[in-house]
Write a protein that holds these residues in place. Structure first.
Motif, PDB file in Angstrom:
ATOM      1  N   PRO A 148      11.773 -43.964 -24.935  1.00 34.65           N
ATOM      2  CA  PRO A 148      12.769 -43.302 -25.780  1.00 34.65           C
ATOM      3  C   PRO A 148      14.145 -43.311 -25.123  1.00 34.65           C
ATOM      4  N   ARG A 149      15.193 -43.326 -25.963  1.00 34.23           N
ATOM      5  CA  ARG A 149      16.558 -43.305 -25.415  1.00 34.23           C
ATOM      6  C   ARG A 149      16.868 -41.961 -24.783  1.00 34.23           C
ATOM      7  N   ALA A 150      16.298 -40.900 -25.337  1.00 34.96           N
ATOM      8  CA  ALA A 150      16.538 -39.562 -24.775  1.00 34.96           C
ATOM      9  C   ALA A 150      15.496 -38.598 -25.315  1.00 34.96           C
ATOM     10  N   ILE A 151      15.268 -37.520 -24.578  1.00 36.67           N
ATOM     11  CA  ILE A 151      14.418 -36.434 -25.054  1.00 36.67           C
ATOM     12  C   ILE A 151      15.293 -35.175 -25.040  1.00 36.67           C
ATOM     13  N   ILE A 152      15.507 -34.592 -26.232  1.00 36.61           N
ATOM     14  CA  ILE A 152      16.503 -33.527 -26.379  1.00 36.61           C
ATOM     15  C   ILE A 152      15.844 -32.242 -26.891  1.00 36.61           C
ATOM     16  N   PRO A 153      16.132 -31.088 -26.248  1.00 32.21           N
ATOM     17  CA  PRO A 153      15.612 -29.818 -26.775  1.00 32.21           C
ATOM     18  C   PRO A 153      16.508 -29.331 -27.915  1.00 32.21           C
ATOM     19  N   ILE A 154      15.920 -29.027 -29.066  1.00 29.91           N
ATOM     20  CA  ILE A 154      16.724 -28.547 -30.197  1.00 29.91           C
ATOM     21  C   ILE A 154      16.035 -27.364 -30.892  1.00 29.91           C
ATOM     22  N   ALA A 155      16.824 -26.657 -31.715  1.00 26.54           N
ATOM     23  CA  ALA A 155      16.246 -25.707 -32.666  1.00 26.54           C
ATOM     24  C   ALA A 155      16.942 -26.022 -33.975  1.00 26.54           C
ATOM     25  N   ALA A 156      16.278 -26.826 -34.820  1.00 23.06           N
ATOM     26  CA  ALA A 156      16.929 -27.361 -36.022  1.00 23.06           C
ATOM     27  C   ALA A 156      17.416 -26.246 -36.934  1.00 23.06           C
ATOM     28  N   ARG A 157      16.592 -25.224 -37.124  1.00 25.13           N
ATOM     29  CA  ARG A 157      16.943 -24.139 -38.033  1.00 25.13           C
ATOM     30  C   ARG A 157      18.231 -23.438 -37.613  1.00 25.13           C
ATOM     31  N   CYS A 158      18.449 -23.343 -36.284  1.00 28.67           N
ATOM     32  CA  CYS A 158      19.629 -22.641 -35.779  1.00 28.67           C
ATOM     33  C   CYS A 158      20.748 -23.606 -35.380  1.00 28.67           C
ATOM     34  N   ALA A 159      20.531 -24.919 -35.593  1.00 24.76           N
ATOM     35  CA  ALA A 159      21.531 -25.940 -35.284  1.00 24.76           C
ATOM     36  C   ALA A 159      21.783 -26.125 -33.789  1.00 24.76           C
ATOM     37  N   ASP A 160      20.880 -25.669 -32.941  1.00 27.35           N
ATOM     38  CA  ASP A 160      21.076 -25.823 -31.494  1.00 27.35           C
ATOM     39  C   ASP A 160      20.944 -27.284 -31.056  1.00 27.35           C
ATOM     40  N   ASN A 161      21.971 -27.772 -30.384  1.00 26.08           N
ATOM     41  CA  ASN A 161      22.015 -29.138 -29.839  1.00 26.08           C
ATOM     42  C   ASN A 161      21.920 -30.239 -30.890  1.00 26.08           C
TER      43      ASN A 161
END
Lengths: 272, 404
Positions: B173-186
């Motif tokens: 993978p090009r990157a592994i990113i931590p997100i919280a989609a519902r809250c728009a984090d990252n």
């Protein structure tokens, strides 16, 4: 600019591939729906290109009798100029009654458009139809495939759509009952259409250009279309306007607004 | 407004794929007026919190069941004049053909995994499918970080686990990113709740333009032959390279050489190139559907091919099938199967078993007539094919090499 050209070439080639595949498969059992709007006029132009100038597929105008005057004028002028085999389809008995006022928009669209289409398909025995819908017009249309099966009653079985891969491969056999809707413009955006119209010097119905401070972004029956506020009087200004607008394309089309899921219901009954 | 790239968002059921796209549309100001208000109203009426997924899930059934049934596409603003196309696909195994239909149009992918659920083979199976479809650029979004209090520890261990799993199968993978989609984090903006994360945010990676690769030599798969003013034109879309009037070309698989007498689109043109659709009038020969008009470097031809197969539905390998590659159509049968895996990664099956939906297999295929193909660049129109049995599209695959 050259990047934009290559991009439009790609959109065009994908559509032409689908048009030619359909003709190879259905030949004289194929027809094209021409609403005379910008999209289906672009589709007619793509057919002229696909078939190297001469369109061998009949072009059907579903006439509700309620279209704008300019639409009829445009139809007759360019059908003659491009040598199209034009078929005007009307549901005459329904046109005599005032369905819109008596039964509302849903019934009116359904009988004057969908029923008229059913009648002409039954009479001519068409197995496939080109329809110029685009994914970005409406969230329901975004769920469509290039080749979309309709059963005898025109129902769209959207729960069981056949797989399509890379825009090249699709279900090869028709069910022999009903017909196949082919959507060569599915991947085009509204702004792509206008840029292509500018590049190819295509004519469009003058209603799209602003008179005073409004213009039509989407055209159909005079009774159910509302203009949008706009000062765009030329192709360039329409394109500039679309680069910044946040107003939905079909915001002036009454049948989309009436009720939640109305488009889904109209389409599942066979609406275009 | 031009298109930067087409991105499929994939992952298991309830990983938050539609929510991720919906939230990106909101954050980038890509929504048309009235859209968000409509979604608020629908969410309220169904007695739920604001459900960004409804922006994609337009069917009544999808909203009631909170489940994406079929693939859809939406455009997202990426800068003043550019857009990214997002392709939403269902996560359910039963809806795999809908997932493939959507994903085959993508040139990049976001693989969404839920930090809360076990990082099992499901993530791997989705990565596998992407690799098979020829999508090299994969970004992994580890979603629902809000449900684990944005814990760096949880993310690091998930990241390690995923990296190991992918590594084992040659997927990077090009990157592994931590997100919280519902809250728009990252997603578009850096999350304040995850100050410990120093890598790129999702949207910045998606905005990078990806190069397109096509065949080096001229290729056109003939779709049909049209007669016009007493001349015959072979028509088709150019799959790679360019062609000029009066130039010599080869007609494969026969290998006849002839000259291009004229080229035509709406009018006569002196030259045509990828990806244009064109008509070619040849000197003395009429090319027909299924033939490939080409120039050096020439493609390969052969009847016996080593391929990789992916089964969309169960199919009976004892039966013959129809193989389609571009406009070529041959009957074929499978002479040998090797290394059959199910995409859920759970088992290596016996080679004599039938093939089920989601099976991946190496196979030897023997065709009734020579097939014209390219193996480079990988996943061009002449290196991939589909298999039909009784009119149903039941598998697709990649040609690896000619079998001597």
């Amino acid at each position: 600019m050259s990047q934009l050209y290559a991009y439009l070439d790609e959109l065009e080639a994908r559509s032409i591939f689908i048009i030619r595949e359909s003709y190879w498969k259905y030949s004289n059992k194929l027809a094209c729906l021409w609403s005379i709007g910008k999209d289906s006029t672009t589709m007619v132009h793509l057919m002229r290109k696909a078939f190297l100038g001469k369109v061998p597929v009949p072009v059907i105008h579903i006439d509700t009798g309620r279209k704008f005057r300019q639409i009829y004028e445009f139809r007759d002028t360019y059908a003659a100029m491009w040598g199209l085999d034009l078929i005007v389809a009307r549901n005459e008995p329904a046109m005599q009654q005032d369905i819109l006022r008596r039964e509302g928009r849903f019934s009116c669209c359904n009988s004057l458009k969908t029923e008229a289409l059913k009648q002409i398909i039954a009479r001519k025995g068409y197995e496939a139809l080109f329809v110029g819908i685009r994914r970005d017009e409406h969230a329901i249309r975004a769920k469509e495939r290039y080749f979309s099966q309709r059963d005898r009653d025109f129902k769209w079985d959207y729960g069981h759509q056949a797989p399509e891969l890379w825009g090249e491969y699709y279900r090869s056999g028709a069910d022999s009952i009903g017909h196949v809707r082919v959507h060569p413009l599915l991947h085009w955006r509204e702004i792509d259409i206008w840029r292509y119209i500018r590049r190819e010097l295509l004519p469009v119905v003058p209603l799209y250009f602003a008179k005073g401070d409004s213009r039509y972004r989407s055209i159909g029956c005079e009774c159910c279309c509302m203009p949008v506020r706009s000062k765009a009087r030329s192709l360039n200004s329409i394109i500039r306007e679309l680069e910044s607008t946040s107003i939905a394309e079909r915001s002036g089309r009454a049948q989309d607004k009436e009720k939640e899921y109305m488009m889904q219901k109209l389409r599942s009954l066979g609406y275009m | 407004m031009s298109l930067k790239s087409s991105v499929v968002v994939t992952g298991g059921v309830d990983a938050g794929k539609s929510t991720l796209i919906g939230r990106l549309l909101v954050e980038t100001g890509s929504l048309r007026s009235g859209c968000l208000e409509d979604i608020w109203a629908v969410s309220r009426r169904l007695g739920r919190k604001v459900e960004y997924a409804y922006l994609l899930d337009s069917f009544e059934e999808e909203r009631q069941q909170e489940l994406t049934l079929d693939t859809t596409q939406v455009f997202c603003k990426a800068g003043r004049k550019e857009q990214i196309l997002f392709i939403d696909v269902p996560g359910h195994r039963e809806l795999m053909s809908n997932m493939l239909s959507g994903a085959s149009y993508a040139d990049a992918a976001v693989l969404v995994v839920d930090i809360g659920s076990a990082l099992d083979a499901r993530a791997l199976s989705h990565a596998w499918i992407l690799k098979f479809l020829g999508i090299e650029s994969i970004i992994v979004a580890v979603n629902k970080m809000d449900s684990v209090d944005y814990s760096q520890e949880r993310f690091d261990s998930a990241k390690d686990e995923l990296s190991c799993l992918f590594d084992l199968h040659g997927i990077s993978p090009r990157a592994i990113i931590p997100i919280a989609a519902r809250c728009a984090d990252n997603l578009v903006k850096r999350s304040r709740s995850m100050a410990w994360y120093k890598g790129p945010v999702l949207f910045d990676l998606l905005k990078a333009r990806l190069p397109k690769t096509t065949s080096a030599g001229f290729r056109m798969a003939v779709q049909d032959t049209y007669k016009l003013d007493g001349c015959e034109f072979a028509v088709g879309s150019i799959l790679g390279g360019e062609v000029k009037r009066k130039e010599a070309v080869e007609i494969y698989p026969a290998g006849n050489t002839c000259t291009v007498r004229s080229l035509r689109m709406l009018d006569a043109v002196p030259r045509a190139k990828y990806p244009q659709a064109v008509g070619i009038e040849l000197d003395g020969i009429a090319a027909v559907r299924g033939q490939i008009i080409c120039k050096s470097p020439l493609p390969q031809t052969g009847r016996d091919l080593a391929v990789k197969l992916f089964c969309i539905t169960a199919f009976d390998r004892q039966q013959g099938f129809t193989l389609r590659c571009a406009t070529q159509l041959v009957t074929a049968h499978c002479t040998r199967l090797s290394s059959v895996w199910n995409v859920d990664g759970s088992r290596q099956k016996g080679n004599d078993d039938g093939l089920a939906a989601g099976d991946i297999a190496g196979a030897l295929v023997s065709c009734s007539a020579p097939l014209v193909f390219d193996t480079l660049p990988a996943n061009n129109a002449l290196s991939r094919f589909v298999i039909h049995q009784r009119e149903e599209l039941c598998a697709f695959g990649l040609i690896e090499r000619l079998q001597p």
